[in-house]
Design a protein around this motif. Structure first.
Motif, short mmCIF file in Angstrom:
data_model
loop_
_atom_site.label_atom_id
_atom_site.label_comp_id
_atom_site.label_asym_id
_atom_site.label_seq_id
_atom_site.Cartn_x
_atom_site.Cartn_y
_atom_site.Cartn_z
N THR A 41 -7.31 2.83 -0.87
CA THR A 41 -6.48 3.58 0.09
C THR A 41 -7.12 3.64 1.47
O THR A 41 -6.40 3.66 2.48
N LEU A 91 0.40 2.16 1.17
CA LEU A 91 -0.12 3.34 0.47
C LEU A 91 0.66 3.61 -0.82
O LEU A 91 0.06 3.95 -1.85
N CYS A 94 -0.62 1.35 -3.34
CA CYS A 94 -1.97 1.74 -3.76
C CYS A 94 -1.89 2.83 -4.82
O CYS A 94 -2.68 2.84 -5.78
N TYR A 95 -0.95 3.74 -4.68
CA TYR A 95 -0.80 4.86 -5.61
C TYR A 95 -0.08 4.49 -6.89
O TYR A 95 -0.47 4.91 -7.98
N LYS A 96 0.99 3.72 -6.79
CA LYS A 96 1.84 3.49 -7.96
C LYS A 96 1.98 2.03 -8.37
O LYS A 96 2.50 1.74 -9.44
N THR A 124 4.86 10.42 -4.72
CA THR A 124 4.42 9.18 -4.06
C THR A 124 5.03 9.05 -2.68
O THR A 124 4.36 8.63 -1.73
N ARG A 127 2.93 11.48 -0.51
CA ARG A 127 1.55 11.06 -0.29
C ARG A 127 1.45 9.82 0.59
O ARG A 127 0.51 9.67 1.39
N SER A 128 2.40 8.92 0.45
CA SER A 128 2.35 7.64 1.18
C SER A 128 2.88 7.75 2.60
O SER A 128 2.60 6.88 3.43
#
Length: 204
Positions: A41, A91, A94-96, A124, A127-128
């Motif tokens: 991230t 992002l 990166c998370y999901k 998500t 956060r993204s």
């Protein structure tokens, strides 16, 4: 787009991304394969810059920032919005999903979505930064991105893949910096995933 075996499920994704070896003896960790690694991230902005450059003249990318209600925006403001969209997409993956890069300086970037996954759950999105695009894009740009583009992606993916939709790896974005094109980076990013999905399917 890479299709997985019906046996390769969402639960298999962390194993593919994190294990150090596969049945074929190849590295299954992108950080251990020369030239290909997972994007952390903290590097999402550098990866977003790569995609922004790669899609600088892309008509779809322009569609969100060159609208009737952004005629008064400066070119630098439109470019900043373009990079913000790419930053949020990186992002989110990166998370999901699985965000990969090739080259020493993010010469190429690929954003993959594993089987059964989506980047559009509220957490998500928040956060993204995808959720913030509702306020950062112009009114028309937001409509085009959230009401036209994203639903079209879902609908097209579902129609094309049919019953394989929830058992397929989906290549959402792939781009190479103009100066780095023709060196095989994009091929590396695609084959890294398609090869490992094939190897994992054989293991299962």
């Amino acid at each position: 787009m890479a299709k997985s075996s019906r046996a390769v499920t969402i639960q298999s994704m962390p194993k593919m991304a994190e294990s150090s070896s596969s049945s074929s003896g190849r590295s299954s960790n992108p950080s251990q394969e020369p030239g290909v690694r997972i994007i952390p991230t903290k590097e999402h902005r550098a990866a977003a810059d790569c995609l922004a450059e790669a899609f600088r003249e892309d008509d779809v990318a322009k569609y969100f920032v060159r609208t009737p209600d952004t005629m008064t925006w400066s070119d630098s403001k439109k470019w900043d919005m373009h990079t913000k969209i790419m930053s949020s997409l990186v992002l989110a993956h990166c998370y999901k999903g699985l965000a990969l890069t090739a080259g020493l300086h993010h010469e190429a970037v690929a954003l993959w979505m594993p089987p059964g996954k989506t980047m559009e759950d509220r957490l998500t999105m928040f956060r993204s930064g995808l959720l913030l695009l509702n306020w950062k894009l112009s009114k028309e740009g937001n409509h085009r991105f959230t009401k036209e583009f994203l639903p079209l992606l879902h609908r097209t993916k579902s129609e094309v893949l049919g019953d394989l939709d929830n058992n397929s790896w989906y290549l959402v974005y792939i781009g190479t910096k103009p100066a780095a094109r023709g060196k095989g980076y994009a091929k590396m990013l695609i084959e890294h995933v398609t090869r490992q999905v094939s190897d994992l399917a054989l293991e299962l």
